[in-house]
Motif scaffolding. Structure first.
Motif, PDB file in Angstrom:
ATOM      1  N   ILE A  68       0.836  -1.207   0.000  1.00  0.00           N
ATOM      2  CA  ILE A  68       0.000   0.000   0.000  1.00  0.00           C
ATOM      3  C   ILE A  68       0.871   1.258   0.000  1.00  0.00           C
ATOM      4  CG2 ILE A  68      -1.730   1.319   1.321  1.00  0.00           C
ATOM      5  CD1 ILE A  68      -2.967  -1.196   0.127  1.00  0.00           C
ATOM      6  N   GLN A  69       1.904   1.271   0.841  1.00  0.00           N
ATOM      7  CA  GLN A  69       2.759   2.454   0.947  1.00  0.00           C
ATOM      8  C   GLN A  69       3.549   2.723  -0.333  1.00  0.00           C
ATOM      9  OE1 GLN A  69       4.919   1.552   4.538  1.00  0.00           O
ATOM     10  NE2 GLN A  69       3.213   2.153   5.849  1.00  0.00           N
ATOM     11  N   ASN A  70       3.828   1.681  -1.099  1.00  0.00           N
ATOM     12  CA  ASN A  70       4.606   1.841  -2.335  1.00  0.00           C
ATOM     13  C   ASN A  70       3.745   2.073  -3.570  1.00  0.00           C
ATOM     14  OD1 ASN A  70       7.178   1.604  -1.145  1.00  0.00           O
ATOM     15  ND2 ASN A  70       6.953  -0.617  -1.072  1.00  0.00           N
ATOM     16  N   ASP A  71       2.436   2.117  -3.408  1.00  0.00           N
ATOM     17  CA  ASP A  71       1.534   2.330  -4.540  1.00  0.00           C
ATOM     18  C   ASP A  71       0.624   3.515  -4.211  1.00  0.00           C
ATOM     19  OD1 ASP A  71      -0.706   2.249  -6.299  1.00  0.00           O
ATOM     20  OD2 ASP A  71      -0.338   0.122  -6.682  1.00  0.00           O
ATOM     21  N   PRO A  72       0.903   4.684  -4.810  1.00  0.00           N
ATOM     22  CA  PRO A  72       0.119   5.888  -4.481  1.00  0.00           C
ATOM     23  C   PRO A  72      -1.392   5.719  -4.695  1.00  0.00           C
ATOM     24  CG  PRO A  72       2.024   6.467  -5.823  1.00  0.00           C
ATOM     25  CD  PRO A  72       1.972   4.975  -5.775  1.00  0.00           C
ATOM     26  N   GLU A  73      -1.808   4.996  -5.729  1.00  0.00           N
ATOM     27  CA  GLU A  73      -3.238   4.794  -5.988  1.00  0.00           C
ATOM     28  C   GLU A  73      -3.874   3.944  -4.887  1.00  0.00           C
ATOM     29  OE1 GLU A  73      -7.008   4.936  -7.242  1.00  0.00           O
ATOM     30  OE2 GLU A  73      -5.371   6.220  -7.900  1.00  0.00           O
ATOM     31  N   LEU A  74      -3.201   2.854  -4.500  1.00  0.00           N
ATOM     32  CA  LEU A  74      -3.725   2.023  -3.408  1.00  0.00           C
ATOM     33  C   LEU A  74      -3.756   2.808  -2.100  1.00  0.00           C
ATOM     34  CD1 LEU A  74      -2.163  -1.515  -4.006  1.00  0.00           C
ATOM     35  CD2 LEU A  74      -4.503  -0.764  -4.427  1.00  0.00           C
ATOM     36  N   ARG A  75      -2.743   3.633  -1.877  1.00  0.00           N
ATOM     37  CA  ARG A  75      -2.690   4.450  -0.657  1.00  0.00           C
ATOM     38  C   ARG A  75      -3.900   5.398  -0.615  1.00  0.00           C
ATOM     39  NH1 ARG A  75       2.363   5.732  -0.978  1.00  0.00           N
ATOM     40  NH2 ARG A  75       2.093   7.782  -1.906  1.00  0.00           N
ATOM     41  N   ILE A 112      -8.359   2.994  13.885  1.00  0.00           N
ATOM     42  CA  ILE A 112      -6.977   3.382  13.602  1.00  0.00           C
ATOM     43  C   ILE A 112      -6.887   4.877  13.294  1.00  0.00           C
ATOM     44  CG2 ILE A 112      -6.927   2.936  11.116  1.00  0.00           C
ATOM     45  CD1 ILE A 112      -4.274   1.366  11.735  1.00  0.00           C
ATOM     46  N   LYS A 113      -5.819   5.517  13.777  1.00  0.00           N
ATOM     47  CA  LYS A 113      -5.612   6.945  13.537  1.00  0.00           C
ATOM     48  C   LYS A 113      -4.697   7.190  12.345  1.00  0.00           C
ATOM     49  CE  LYS A 113      -6.439   8.486  18.219  1.00  0.00           C
ATOM     50  NZ  LYS A 113      -5.934   9.188  19.381  1.00  0.00           N
ATOM     51  N   ASN A 114      -3.702   6.343  12.167  1.00  0.00           N
ATOM     52  CA  ASN A 114      -2.749   6.487  11.067  1.00  0.00           C
ATOM     53  C   ASN A 114      -3.238   5.635   9.902  1.00  0.00           C
ATOM     54  OD1 ASN A 114      -0.635   6.425   9.268  1.00  0.00           O
ATOM     55  ND2 ASN A 114       0.936   6.027  10.812  1.00  0.00           N
ATOM     56  N   PHE A 115      -3.814   6.272   8.901  1.00  0.00           N
ATOM     57  CA  PHE A 115      -4.442   5.558   7.794  1.00  0.00           C
ATOM     58  C   PHE A 115      -3.452   4.852   6.873  1.00  0.00           C
ATOM     59  CE2 PHE A 115      -8.376   8.565   7.833  1.00  0.00           C
ATOM     60  CZ  PHE A 115      -8.711   8.095   9.089  1.00  0.00           C
ATOM     61  N   SER A 116      -2.162   5.013   7.110  1.00  0.00           N
ATOM     62  CA  SER A 116      -1.175   4.317   6.275  1.00  0.00           C
ATOM     63  C   SER A 116      -0.688   3.024   6.929  1.00  0.00           C
ATOM     64  CB  SER A 116       0.010   5.233   5.957  1.00  0.00           C
ATOM     65  OG  SER A 116       0.706   5.574   7.130  1.00  0.00           O
ATOM     66  N   THR A 117      -1.239   2.706   8.093  1.00  0.00           N
ATOM     67  CA  THR A 117      -0.883   1.451   8.755  1.00  0.00           C
ATOM     68  C   THR A 117      -2.115   0.545   8.848  1.00  0.00           C
ATOM     69  OG1 THR A 117      -1.311   2.349  10.962  1.00  0.00           O
ATOM     70  CG2 THR A 117       0.944   2.551  10.126  1.00  0.00           C
ATOM     71  N   ILE A 118      -1.855  -0.709   9.131  1.00  0.00           N
ATOM     72  CA  ILE A 118      -2.924  -1.697   9.232  1.00  0.00           C
ATOM     73  C   ILE A 118      -2.889  -2.291  10.634  1.00  0.00           C
ATOM     74  CG2 ILE A 118      -3.831  -3.889   8.352  1.00  0.00           C
ATOM     75  CD1 ILE A 118      -2.361  -3.201   5.695  1.00  0.00           C
ATOM     76  N   LYS A 119      -4.020  -2.271  11.284  1.00  0.00           N
ATOM     77  CA  LYS A 119      -4.139  -2.818  12.634  1.00  0.00           C
ATOM     78  C   LYS A 119      -4.504  -4.300  12.585  1.00  0.00           C
ATOM     79  CE  LYS A 119      -6.994  -1.890  16.714  1.00  0.00           C
ATOM     80  NZ  LYS A 119      -8.029  -0.975  17.218  1.00  0.00           N
ATOM     81  N   CYS A 120      -5.419  -4.644  11.675  1.00  0.00           N
ATOM     82  CA  CYS A 120      -5.998  -5.988  11.656  1.00  0.00           C
ATOM     83  C   CYS A 120      -6.530  -6.279  10.265  1.00  0.00           C
ATOM     84  CB  CYS A 120      -7.118  -6.025  12.690  1.00  0.00           C
ATOM     85  SG  CYS A 120      -8.187  -7.458  12.615  1.00  0.00           S
ATOM     86  N   LEU A 121      -6.201  -7.429   9.728  1.00  0.00           N
ATOM     87  CA  LEU A 121      -6.684  -7.801   8.391  1.00  0.00           C
ATOM     88  C   LEU A 121      -8.156  -8.208   8.403  1.00  0.00           C
ATOM     89  CD1 LEU A 121      -3.638  -9.847   7.031  1.00  0.00           C
ATOM     90  CD2 LEU A 121      -4.195  -7.434   6.625  1.00  0.00           C
ATOM     91  N   HIS A 122      -8.632  -8.724   9.531  1.00  0.00           N
ATOM     92  CA  HIS A 122     -10.022  -9.182   9.628  1.00  0.00           C
ATOM     93  C   HIS A 122     -11.010  -8.047   9.311  1.00  0.00           C
ATOM     94  CE1 HIS A 122      -7.744 -12.010  12.118  1.00  0.00           C
ATOM     95  NE2 HIS A 122      -8.678 -12.906  11.818  1.00  0.00           N
TER      96      HIS A 122
END
Length: 175
Positions: free
Chosen positions: A82-89, A130-140
């Motif tokens: 996600i971080q390496n793909d601007p569109e996915l981000r 989550i507060k930081n939208f560039s991180t992932i807390k849980c895949l579920h």
């Protein structure tokens, strides 16, 4: 809370699926091919506090499959994708913002009774609180969001990893 649209039978199944009572289920958003709940929508407050999970994955098979991915370090791997793909981000940021909007819409009639602090938290936190939208807390949580038709790139990646989003029906017989 609006009156939930979940049958008593569904609530019993969800309790068995999760191993606990769910008191803030609004409705079953997605069912498996056998008719059992896969994803529920939750009321954004529980016991007067923000409840960060709008879409909750309940299917034991899928919970187990996603847990395996997390154990394999897929959260870090997907974060890098996600971080390496601007569109996915940008899609991920939109997914968080859309969930915030849906949460606030559910709470429209109750906003006057909530503290400014709770409202602020509900407006500033995305999927899973989550507060930081560039991180992932849980895949579920992301996968649940994707299964109900949300444009969630993390959930879509999880879906590709899993491949089959339903169990062998013999596992469902326990419910």
């Amino acid at each position: 809370m609006d009156s939930p649209d979940v049958s008593k039978e569904d609530l019993k199944i969800i309790e068995k699926q999760l191993g606990r009572i769910v008191s803030n289920a609004l409705n079953v958003e997605e069912r498996c091919i056998y008719g059992y709940p896969q994803v529920i929508k939750s009321f954004p407050l529980k016991d007067g506090k923000p409840f960060p999970t709008l879409y909750w994955l309940t299917c034991p098979y899928l919970v187990e499959e996603v847990s395996k991915l997390e154990a394999q370090g897929k959260i870090t791997e997907i974060e890098k994708i996600i971080q390496n793909d601007p569109e996915l981000r940008m899609q991920m940021i939109r997914a968080h913002k859309e969930e915030i909007e849906k949460r606030m819409k559910i709470l429209e009639g109750e906003l006057n009774s909530l503290s400014k602090n709770i409202i602020k938290k509900l407006k500033e936190t995305g999927i899973g609180g989550i507060k930081n939208f560039s991180t992932i807390k849980c895949l579920h949580l992301h996968y649940a969001s994707y299964l109900v038709g949300e444009n969630n790139p993390v959930g879509e990646i999880v879906d590709r990893y899993i491949g089959k989003n339903y169990c062998d029906d013999k596992k469902c017989e326990k419910l």
